[in-house]
Design an enzyme around this catalytic site. Sequence first.
Site, PDB file in Angstrom:
ATOM      1  N   HIS A  95     -25.993  59.440   5.208  1.00  0.00           N
ATOM      2  CA  HIS A  95     -25.687  59.710   3.809  1.00  0.00           C
ATOM      3  C   HIS A  95     -25.910  58.454   2.964  1.00  0.00           C
ATOM      4  O   HIS A  95     -25.686  57.330   3.420  1.00  0.00           O
ATOM      5  CB  HIS A  95     -24.218  60.112   3.649  1.00  0.00           C
ATOM      6  CG  HIS A  95     -23.840  61.351   4.389  1.00  0.00           C
ATOM      7  ND1 HIS A  95     -24.386  62.592   4.127  1.00  0.00           N
ATOM      8  CD2 HIS A  95     -22.939  61.554   5.394  1.00  0.00           C
ATOM      9  CE1 HIS A  95     -23.844  63.490   4.928  1.00  0.00           C
ATOM     10  NE2 HIS A  95     -22.965  62.888   5.709  1.00  0.00           N
ATOM     11  N   ALA A  96     -26.331  58.661   1.733  1.00  0.00           N
ATOM     12  CA  ALA A  96     -26.302  57.573   0.769  1.00  0.00           C
ATOM     13  C   ALA A  96     -24.856  57.306   0.370  1.00  0.00           C
ATOM     14  O   ALA A  96     -23.992  58.180   0.475  1.00  0.00           O
ATOM     15  CB  ALA A  96     -27.131  57.928  -0.458  1.00  0.00           C
TER      16      ALA A  96
END
Length: 582
Positions: free
Chosen positions: A347-348
């Site tokens: 995930h960012a």
Amino acid sequence: MRHRGSRAGAVLLAALAVALPYLPAEAAAGTVTEFSASIPDSTPLGLTAGPAGSVWFTEHAQGLGRVDALGAVKEFPVPANSQHHVAVPEGAATASDGTVWVTDASTVVPRVGKVNSTTGAVTAYEVPTTGDVSFAGGQLTDITAGPDGAMWFAGGPSSAVGRITSSGAVTAYATVGLSPYAITTGPDKALWFTDTNGGSIGRLDPATGNVTTYSPDSAGSGNPAAGGITAGPDGAVWFTEPGVGKIGRIVPGTGAITEYAVPTANSAPEGITAGPDGNLWFTEAAAGNVGKIVPASKKISEFPLPNALAAPMRIVKGSGSTLWFTEAGTGAVGRLNPSTPPSGSPHAAAPPLVNGINPRVAASFQGRCPTSAIICQTQITTGGSVKIGGFSQTMPPGALRVTGYVTSLGSGSATLQPPLTGSELESVPVDVPGGIIGTLPLIGPILGMTPAAMLPFNKLTITQSLAGPVTVGFGPSGLQATATLNIQLNNQLLGTSCVIGPITASLAPADQSGGSTHDPQLGWQPLNVEIKDDTLSVPKAHGCGLGGILDGVINSTMGLPSASGNSLDLPAILSVGAGAHS
């Protein structure tokens, strides 16, 4: 008349006690298995592998939890301190004899607790807050088994590290100018800790109490400056630097430090541990990932958890070839096998507060509010009681949740805006025991237990909705909130429009921790609060039955209207932060 009032009160009380859906104890997602706390807002933080294949975890806003070898979750309370304030459980570790120990991070009455692993009972020891070296103003955020059979703990802003024996005897060691956060026993049998003041790494010699500090190149550059720490499988000590997104390695013999940047920017690497596979594993609190660094090659790999706003914090090795970690943002404890980590791209990170130096560690509820929100809040009741006239009833946990945000307080108050997803008021229909028959005067409690009470026409459920906007603001005692509710009685005979309301209730939360601050690594504040209102005025019911023909029956049965003598007293968890949805 007493029975009639009691049953009438029960109907209204049930309306106010709408239960939330039960969270399953275990939910699998890919190769990560998550074990949920009963209240997701409880904010799991510390954890440790306990006896008989169990894992114990602290709930920063509730108590303790245990996942046994079969995956069953059980929760236990932590007793209030000597000033009658609730505990703020945080660190957890297992002694060499298998005893589980925890810390109470209260900044008012700091304590260390010893847990009975069979009953979950906690024996709490208040640590010294007077003397030349003490834990006054401290925050006991972490604990570890020492090289001498005692437990050692970090004292935070008190600038002290503590040692506690199995009998509760405490010794404080000064760490002048430092704020110890995480602590571990190093391969050299010294105590190593991280410093959240300036990002230094401290080494305490248990034989002399002498403290030596080492400063990474990035020390003091980010916020939080330092996170977790652990002894590595390579003879070094490894630590995290959440603010600048790096993993650090220090060699005990020389003090030489090397830093390694985590690929996902602003991900806030937090907890770290030596895994069963010979690698170092860490959490990314601002991105919902776990990471691995290979000691020999220093190669870093990242793996996504099911929720990007899980806010994973501490991580430990469990029984067998497993790794366990807390998910503070979703109220769960996770487990994975390092040989089959989660698949997919990491995930960012959540939008940082300041790019590169100040990541945003956010819980899942903050993802329901925009980043423009200066206040994003959710509060859920955890028990308590509601009193109508001379009658009272105990309320179940999860009775009511209100979620929303404000972007400006203006004159000091504002309307709470509905969350971007989901409802501002979350509730589900609740069955009234005994149904319609059970509400009859005098004989209702008896007839409500007969077979007739099971007939379809007798079934009575209650739902509630907002009758107007929720207002929030700050008063002399802190955060204030007022909600106006409609309560609907649902039954074949009453129809679909039998409503009691509007009822205006104060949801102003009073802090129960004595004003204690909470973990500095979290991007929100989970607060134990109590909601009290003894000014409730309950109006008549209306719309009951065809053309309101049954209004009089309902009002007579329930004693409506009731202008005074009504009250609520509900403990709750209030979580407050900034918005995180961009």
